[in-house]
Design an enzyme around this catalytic site. Sequence first.
Site, PDB file in Angstrom:
ATOM      1  N   LYS A 118       0.815  -1.216   0.000  1.00 34.07           N
ATOM      2  CA  LYS A 118       0.000   0.000   0.000  1.00 34.07           C
ATOM      3  C   LYS A 118       0.854   1.275   0.000  1.00 34.07           C
ATOM      4  O   LYS A 118       2.067   1.228   0.270  1.00 34.07           O
ATOM      5  CB  LYS A 118      -0.935  -0.026   1.218  1.00 34.07           C
ATOM      6  CG  LYS A 118      -1.981  -1.143   1.150  1.00 34.07           C
ATOM      7  CD  LYS A 118      -2.952  -1.034   2.317  1.00 34.07           C
ATOM      8  CE  LYS A 118      -4.028  -2.090   2.236  1.00 34.07           C
ATOM      9  NZ  LYS A 118      -5.013  -1.962   3.335  1.00 34.07           N
ATOM     10  N   TYR A 154     -12.443  -1.953  -3.924  1.00 37.91           N
ATOM     11  CA  TYR A 154     -12.968  -2.081  -2.558  1.00 37.91           C
ATOM     12  C   TYR A 154     -14.501  -1.949  -2.511  1.00 37.91           C
ATOM     13  O   TYR A 154     -15.055  -1.603  -1.460  1.00 37.91           O
ATOM     14  CB  TYR A 154     -12.330  -1.020  -1.651  1.00 37.91           C
ATOM     15  CG  TYR A 154     -10.930  -1.378  -1.202  1.00 37.91           C
ATOM     16  CD1 TYR A 154     -10.681  -2.509  -0.427  1.00 37.91           C
ATOM     17  CD2 TYR A 154      -9.840  -0.575  -1.520  1.00 37.91           C
ATOM     18  CE1 TYR A 154      -9.405  -2.836   0.006  1.00 37.91           C
ATOM     19  CE2 TYR A 154      -8.552  -0.895  -1.092  1.00 37.91           C
ATOM     20  CZ  TYR A 154      -8.350  -2.029  -0.326  1.00 37.91           C
ATOM     21  OH  TYR A 154      -7.087  -2.355   0.107  1.00 37.91           O
ATOM     22  N   PHE A 172     -15.514   3.735   6.817  1.00 39.19           N
ATOM     23  CA  PHE A 172     -14.132   4.097   6.479  1.00 39.19           C
ATOM     24  C   PHE A 172     -13.871   4.091   4.971  1.00 39.19           C
ATOM     25  O   PHE A 172     -12.744   4.290   4.533  1.00 39.19           O
ATOM     26  CB  PHE A 172     -13.137   3.173   7.185  1.00 39.19           C
ATOM     27  CG  PHE A 172     -13.320   1.706   6.878  1.00 39.19           C
ATOM     28  CD1 PHE A 172     -12.814   1.154   5.709  1.00 39.19           C
ATOM     29  CD2 PHE A 172     -13.988   0.874   7.766  1.00 39.19           C
ATOM     30  CE1 PHE A 172     -12.980  -0.194   5.423  1.00 39.19           C
ATOM     31  CE2 PHE A 172     -14.160  -0.475   7.491  1.00 39.19           C
ATOM     32  CZ  PHE A 172     -13.654  -1.014   6.310  1.00 39.19           C
ATOM     33  N   ARG A 206      -1.906 -14.613   4.635  1.00 37.48           N
ATOM     34  CA  ARG A 206      -2.572 -13.911   5.736  1.00 37.48           C
ATOM     35  C   ARG A 206      -1.776 -14.061   7.028  1.00 37.48           C
ATOM     36  O   ARG A 206      -1.695 -13.129   7.836  1.00 37.48           O
ATOM     37  CB  ARG A 206      -4.004 -14.418   5.894  1.00 37.48           C
ATOM     38  CG  ARG A 206      -4.877 -13.990   4.707  1.00 37.48           C
ATOM     39  CD  ARG A 206      -6.231 -14.676   4.687  1.00 37.48           C
ATOM     40  NE  ARG A 206      -7.104 -14.231   5.756  1.00 37.48           N
ATOM     41  CZ  ARG A 206      -7.756 -13.069   5.762  1.00 37.48           C
ATOM     42  NH1 ARG A 206      -7.609 -12.230   4.762  1.00 37.48           N
ATOM     43  NH2 ARG A 206      -8.553 -12.740   6.759  1.00 37.48           N
ATOM     44  N   THR A 263      -5.240  -7.217  10.551  1.00 36.57           N
ATOM     45  CA  THR A 263      -5.511  -5.939   9.873  1.00 36.57           C
ATOM     46  C   THR A 263      -4.933  -4.759  10.644  1.00 36.57           C
ATOM     47  O   THR A 263      -4.337  -3.856  10.064  1.00 36.57           O
ATOM     48  CB  THR A 263      -7.040  -5.744   9.708  1.00 36.57           C
ATOM     49  OG1 THR A 263      -7.550  -6.845   8.964  1.00 36.57           O
ATOM     50  CG2 THR A 263      -7.366  -4.450   8.994  1.00 36.57           C
ATOM     51  N   ARG A 307       2.700  -6.529   8.686  1.00 35.36           N
ATOM     52  CA  ARG A 307       1.949  -5.369   9.196  1.00 35.36           C
ATOM     53  C   ARG A 307       2.504  -4.891  10.536  1.00 35.36           C
ATOM     54  O   ARG A 307       2.506  -3.689  10.814  1.00 35.36           O
ATOM     55  CB  ARG A 307       0.468  -5.715   9.302  1.00 35.36           C
ATOM     56  CG  ARG A 307      -0.231  -5.673   7.936  1.00 35.36           C
ATOM     57  CD  ARG A 307      -1.616  -6.202   8.028  1.00 35.36           C
ATOM     58  NE  ARG A 307      -2.430  -5.922   6.851  1.00 35.36           N
ATOM     59  CZ  ARG A 307      -3.530  -6.590   6.550  1.00 35.36           C
ATOM     60  NH1 ARG A 307      -3.950  -7.564   7.336  1.00 35.36           N
ATOM     61  NH2 ARG A 307      -4.222  -6.288   5.471  1.00 35.36           N
ATOM     62  N   ASN A 327      -1.966   0.120   6.849  1.00 35.78           N
ATOM     63  CA  ASN A 327      -1.452  -1.150   7.370  1.00 35.78           C
ATOM     64  C   ASN A 327      -0.542  -1.887   6.386  1.00 35.78           C
ATOM     65  O   ASN A 327      -0.402  -3.100   6.444  1.00 35.78           O
ATOM     66  CB  ASN A 327      -2.606  -2.043   7.834  1.00 35.78           C
ATOM     67  CG  ASN A 327      -3.568  -2.392   6.708  1.00 35.78           C
ATOM     68  OD1 ASN A 327      -3.432  -1.894   5.603  1.00 35.78           O
ATOM     69  ND2 ASN A 327      -4.513  -3.252   6.993  1.00 35.78           N
ATOM     70  N   HIS A 340      -2.320  -5.343   1.543  1.00 41.95           N
ATOM     71  CA  HIS A 340      -3.634  -5.956   1.350  1.00 41.95           C
ATOM     72  C   HIS A 340      -3.425  -7.405   0.949  1.00 41.95           C
ATOM     73  O   HIS A 340      -2.465  -7.722   0.247  1.00 41.95           O
ATOM     74  CB  HIS A 340      -4.422  -5.261   0.239  1.00 41.95           C
ATOM     75  CG  HIS A 340      -5.611  -6.060  -0.216  1.00 41.95           C
ATOM     76  ND1 HIS A 340      -6.799  -6.084   0.481  1.00 41.95           N
ATOM     77  CD2 HIS A 340      -5.774  -6.919  -1.256  1.00 41.95           C
ATOM     78  CE1 HIS A 340      -7.637  -6.895  -0.133  1.00 41.95           C
ATOM     79  NE2 HIS A 340      -7.049  -7.421  -1.189  1.00 41.95           N
ATOM     80  N   GLU A 354      -9.731 -10.633  -7.660  1.00 43.16           N
ATOM     81  CA  GLU A 354      -8.770  -9.535  -7.459  1.00 43.16           C
ATOM     82  C   GLU A 354      -7.603  -9.618  -8.447  1.00 43.16           C
ATOM     83  O   GLU A 354      -7.125  -8.597  -8.937  1.00 43.16           O
ATOM     84  CB  GLU A 354      -8.262  -9.562  -6.013  1.00 43.16           C
ATOM     85  CG  GLU A 354      -9.347  -9.195  -5.014  1.00 43.16           C
ATOM     86  CD  GLU A 354      -8.868  -9.188  -3.572  1.00 43.16           C
ATOM     87  OE1 GLU A 354      -9.697  -8.885  -2.698  1.00 43.16           O
ATOM     88  OE2 GLU A 354      -7.678  -9.475  -3.323  1.00 43.16           O
TER      89      GLU A 354
HETATM   90  P1  CMP Z   1      -7.451  -4.525   3.334  1.00 42.31           P
HETATM   91  O1  CMP Z   1      -6.949  -5.913   3.534  1.00 42.31           O
HETATM   92  O2  CMP Z   1      -6.843  -3.724   2.256  1.00 42.31           O
HETATM   93  O3  CMP Z   1      -9.038  -4.573   3.116  1.00 42.31           O
HETATM   94  C1  CMP Z   1      -9.903  -3.525   3.486  1.00 42.31           C
HETATM   95  C2  CMP Z   1      -9.186  -2.450   4.215  1.00 42.31           C
HETATM   96  O4  CMP Z   1      -9.991  -1.545   4.920  1.00 42.31           O
HETATM   97  C3  CMP Z   1      -8.304  -3.069   5.282  1.00 42.31           C
HETATM   98  O5  CMP Z   1      -7.229  -3.727   4.681  1.00 42.31           O
HETATM   99  C4  CMP Z   1      -7.972  -1.872   6.150  1.00 42.31           C
HETATM  100  O6  CMP Z   1      -6.772  -1.237   5.766  1.00 42.31           O
HETATM  101  C5  CMP Z   1      -9.142  -0.944   5.888  1.00 42.31           C
HETATM  102  N1  CMP Z   1      -9.862  -0.740   7.121  1.00 42.31           N
HETATM  103  C6  CMP Z   1     -10.502  -1.664   7.849  1.00 42.31           C
HETATM  104  N2  CMP Z   1     -11.037  -1.085   8.953  1.00 42.31           N
HETATM  105  C7  CMP Z   1     -10.715   0.225   8.891  1.00 42.31           C
HETATM  106  C8  CMP Z   1     -10.985   1.336   9.727  1.00 42.31           C
HETATM  107  N3  CMP Z   1     -11.692   1.192  10.859  1.00 42.31           N
HETATM  108  N4  CMP Z   1     -10.500   2.538   9.350  1.00 42.31           N
HETATM  109  C9  CMP Z   1      -9.800   2.691   8.199  1.00 42.31           C
HETATM  110  N5  CMP Z   1      -9.515   1.648   7.373  1.00 42.31           N
HETATM  111  C10 CMP Z   1      -9.969   0.455   7.716  1.00 42.31           C
END
Ligand code: CMP
Length: 142
Positions: free
Chosen positions: A11, A51, A59, A87, A93, A104, A114, A117, A128
């Site tokens: 990211k 997304y 968010f 994972r 996450t 992460r 983070n 993805h 994807e």
């Molecule tokens: P990702 O695996 O890219 O898939 C969805 C993304 O949403 C996740 O990683 C997070 O980076 C993001 N995400 C999830 N919860 C939140 C949150 N509370 N605030 C901001 N981003 C979020």
Amino acid sequence: MAKERTLSIIKPDAVEKRYTGKIIDHLLREGFDILAMQQIHLTTAQAEGFYAVHRERGFFRELVTFMTRSPVVVLVLEAENAIQKYRDVIGATDPAQAAEGTIRKLYGTSKGENAMHGSDSPENAAVEIGYFFPGYVIAPRS
Ligand code: CMP
């Protein structure tokens, strides 16, 4: 256990901090093969489409703004049991909840920023991968 493929995104936060090389090295050392890779600056439409499943989440706008802030690196990875293995390697996450030594934990800063993805199922991985590498035929490995 069969070989699987998963989509990985490094990211904007991690690319900006020049962690790309460290993260790719980490993935290779964990045994993932890289089948395809590109660095791209996502448009708002591309990030919203990718997304779309999170469209109704509070968010969502923050996520799209973040993902379009600067370039990302998108990879197709292959390994035995790649979805779960990936994972495990990237961790939870929220970097604060992620296990020691995970990507992460090492390189992420918050739930939003983070670093990585990863696809959450083989079905989503196929969607994807097709999203970023449409029509791309990945030659069988000998
Ligand atoms: P990702 O695996 O890219 O898939 C969805 C993304 O949403 C996740 O990683 C997070 O980076 C993001 N995400 C999830 N919860 C939140 C949150 N509370 N605030 C901001 N981003 C979020």
